[in-house]
Structure formats: structure tokens, C-alpha cells
Design an enzyme around this catalytic site. Structure first.
Site, PDB file in Angstrom:
ATOM      1  CG  ASP A  76      39.211  37.851  29.809  1.00 50.44           C
ATOM      2  OD1 ASP A  76      38.696  36.951  29.122  1.00 50.44           O
ATOM      3  OD2 ASP A  76      39.670  37.673  30.951  1.00 50.44           O
ATOM      4  CG  HIS A 120      43.236  40.939  27.923  1.00 51.15           C
ATOM      5  ND1 HIS A 120      44.320  40.157  28.234  1.00 51.15           N
ATOM      6  CD2 HIS A 120      42.491  41.022  29.047  1.00 51.15           C
ATOM      7  CE1 HIS A 120      44.239  39.798  29.510  1.00 51.15           C
ATOM      8  NE2 HIS A 120      43.141  40.304  30.021  1.00 51.15           N
TER       9      HIS A 120
HETATM   10 ZN   LIG Z   1      39.691  41.513  32.461  1.00 49.71          ZN
END
Ligand SMILES: [Zn+2]
Length: 329
Positions: A116, A268
Site C-alpha cells: 500500500d 507498505h
Molecule cells: Zn495506506
């Protein structure tokens, strides 16, 4: 004489007292509002993932960051632990109608790695190299704002077989937006993705996992995207170090189960520690027999078998196939 003076004095004192009471009475209210605004974020059911690392406007979009004295890379310190620990979203309906997906019941050792908040100018290309070397396809939930800055990275990701999902424009908690704001976050991002790679995304992940069944259904109906959450959360945004990130993905942590068939793993690609963790993590998962698929592929692999948790899968390393939902995004 002194008596006469005392009347105005008393009046004055009374007025001052009233004024003081009013002041004290009102002040706490004002403070409470401010605190509420601040802690709303903190209390956000899913306020776990800091949207963007340091240099981004998105940091401002993270309310937690906004209220923090540390504006950027330490949003982790802002997001209160207990909150982060809360189960983000378990929105699967009992009726079998799902408004969102945290993991998929599959009959094989399939898992989906998801990344992400990118693309990041340097870390995402590095990650793409790591994935390419291992012939692994992953899913990237990107921010419109960042796609605008690095469209070429998104183009490359797609060319190398990865899936692109919508992660909003600049990472606000979607469940607090009015319709106009929601449209901007979702539609503008999808439009830009379509412009960039020629295809609109069909999946989206709400920042912080902040959604609810009604919102998730609206996102699917009105914006044509399934809401994807996760079942494995290494809390990599807290920068615990690559070794820890790896351990948490492999073995789970604080209620977040580790990798198991059907898992959707959250990470991430804007944190160096996460990227550093990937080679060893991916190699370990491959060694256990896991097969990496994109989220779309994982959804398509959903078992038709009605049995709740058959251990039928060649479950790598004998992992239990118990479903688990985990924490934050
Ligand atoms: Zn996020």
C-alpha cells in the site's frame, strides 16, 4: 462607608465570578472538541497505517500525523497502540454476502502479497526487482497522488504482471467523508489509474481499513471496486526492522495470523525496512510451498467447497487453515 462600597464591590466580584464560570464552563467544551477531533483519528477503528512516509502531502491527510508534533515518518508513534490493535474490519456478512474481503478460502497454498501507499520513487522499483527475480506477482494499492508523480512505476508494475488497486487519492479515512470527498478520492484515483495503465482498478483498499459494510457495498456498487482488507498485518509502518517484519508475516503477531493459504498480506512499499524484509520473507514463503497470486486471482480461486476449513490444501508446513482476520492497514 465601607458598607456602601461593598455593594458595587460585591456586584463586581459576582460578575467576575460569573465570567469565570462561563469561561471555565465553555473552555472545557472547546478543548473537548479539539481533543475529539484529534483523538477521533486516534480512535479511528483502523487507524493503523500511516499513509505516506515523510515527504508527502498525504502525511497531512493522515489526521494522526496532523495532530502530532512529528509531522512525518513517525506516524506510528501517534497512532495509539490499543487502537492499532483493534480488529480493523470483519465485514463479511453471516449470510455469505460479503462487503469486503480479508482472506479467501482456497484449496491450495495460495497467498496474495499486497503493498500500500506507493508508488515510491526508489523503493517500489527495488521491490519490483525483488519480485521479478522470484517470478512473484503482487498487488499494489496505490494513491492517486503518487501515481500522478510516478506513473511510469505503475506502468512497469502492470507490465510485469502485478495488479493495481485503488487506495484513495491521498489517504483520508473514507468513512468520514461526504459524498463529494468520497467521489474525489475514489473516482479521480480510478480515472488516473485508467489513464495510466489503460484499465480501471476493480479492487480498492480503504486507508486504515476504515470502512463499514454500507460504505463497502457502496464502493462496490457505485465505483465498481471490491473492498479488500487483509488477514496478515506485520505493522511494518512502525518500522520495527526488517527481521521483525519478516517474522510477523511468516508467523503472525498479536492476533494477526501469519501467512496461511488464502491469506491477504498487508505491507507498505514506502518503508525501507519493509523492502529490506522482502527477499528473506518471500524466499521463506516460497520454501514453504506458497504460491503467490494477485488479489484478483485469489478471489477467483475461492473454494467452492462449502466446508468451513478443509485442511485439504497442500498447506505448506502444516499451517492450520483456520481463517483469521487481523488488524491494520
Ligand atoms: Zn495506506
Amino acid at each position: 462607608m465601607p458598607r456602601r462600597l461593598s455593594i458595587p464591590c460585591l456586584t463586581f466580584l459576582t460578575l467576575v465570578t460569573i465570567a469565570l464560570f462561563l469561561f471555565l464552563g465553555i473552555q472545557p467544551v472547546v478543548k473537548a472538541e479539539v481533543v475529539t477531533n484529534g483523538s477521533v483519528q486516534a480512535t479511528a477503528p483502523l487507524a493503523t497505517t500511516p499513509p505516506i512516509s515523510s515527504n508527502q502531502v498525504g502525511a497531512a491527510a493522515n489526521p494522526a500525523v496532523t495532530n502530532s508534533s512529528t509531522p512525518t515518518s513517525a506516524p506510528a508513534s501517534v497512532a495509539p497502540q490499543p487502537v492499532a490493535m483493534q480488529t480493523p474490519v470483519s465485514l463479511n456478512n453471516s449470510a455469505g454476502e460479503r462487503s469486503s474481503y480479508s482472506s479467501i478460502r482456497v484449496d491450495g497454498p495460495y497467498i496474495a502479497m499486497t503493498f500500500d501507499d506507493g508508488p515510491d520513487a526508489t523503493l517500489t522499483p527495488r521491490l519490483l526487482d525483488i519480485l521479478k527475480e522470484r517470478h512473484i506477482h503482487a498487488t499494489f494499492f496505490v494513491l492517486g497522488q503518487r501515481v500522478q508523480e510516478h506513473p511510469e512505476i505503475v506502468v512497469r508494475a502492470v507490465a510485469e504482471g502485478h495488479q493495481i488497486g485503488n487506495h484513495s487519492w491521498d489517504h483520508p479515512p473514507l468513512n468520514r467523508l461526504a459524498e463529494g470527498g468520497l467521489r474525489h478520492q475514489l473516482a479521480d484515483t480510478s480515472d488516473l489509474i485508467k489513464q495510466t495503465i489503460g484499465k480501471a482498478p476493480v479492487i480498492m483498499r480503504p486507508p486504515y481499513g476504515a470502512t463499514n459494510p454500507r460504505l463497502s457495498r457502496a464502493i462496490e456498487k457505485e465505483y465498481g471496486m471490491k473492498v479488500i482488507l487483509w488477514s496478515v498485518d506485520p505493522f511494518d509502518w512502525k518500522n520495527p526492522g526488517s527481521k521483525v517484519v519478516s517474522e510477523r508475516i511468516l508467523s503472525g503477531w498479536k492476533g494477526s495470523g501469519g501467512a496461511k493459504p488464502g491469506a491477504i498480506i498487508l505491507s507498505h512499499d514506502i518503508h525501507k525496512g519493509t523492502i529490506d524484509a522482502m527477499p528473506a520473507t518471500l524466499d521463506a514463503l516460497l520454501a514453504k510451498g506458497y504460491k503467490f497470486v494477485t488479489v484478483d486471482e485469489l478471489l477467483a480461486l475461492e473454494s467452492k467447497n462449502p466446508a468451513p476449513t478443509p485442511a485439504a490444501s497442500p498447506s505448506p508446513s502444516g499451517h492450520k487453515t483456520k481463517r483469521s482476520k487481523s488488524k491494520a492497514s
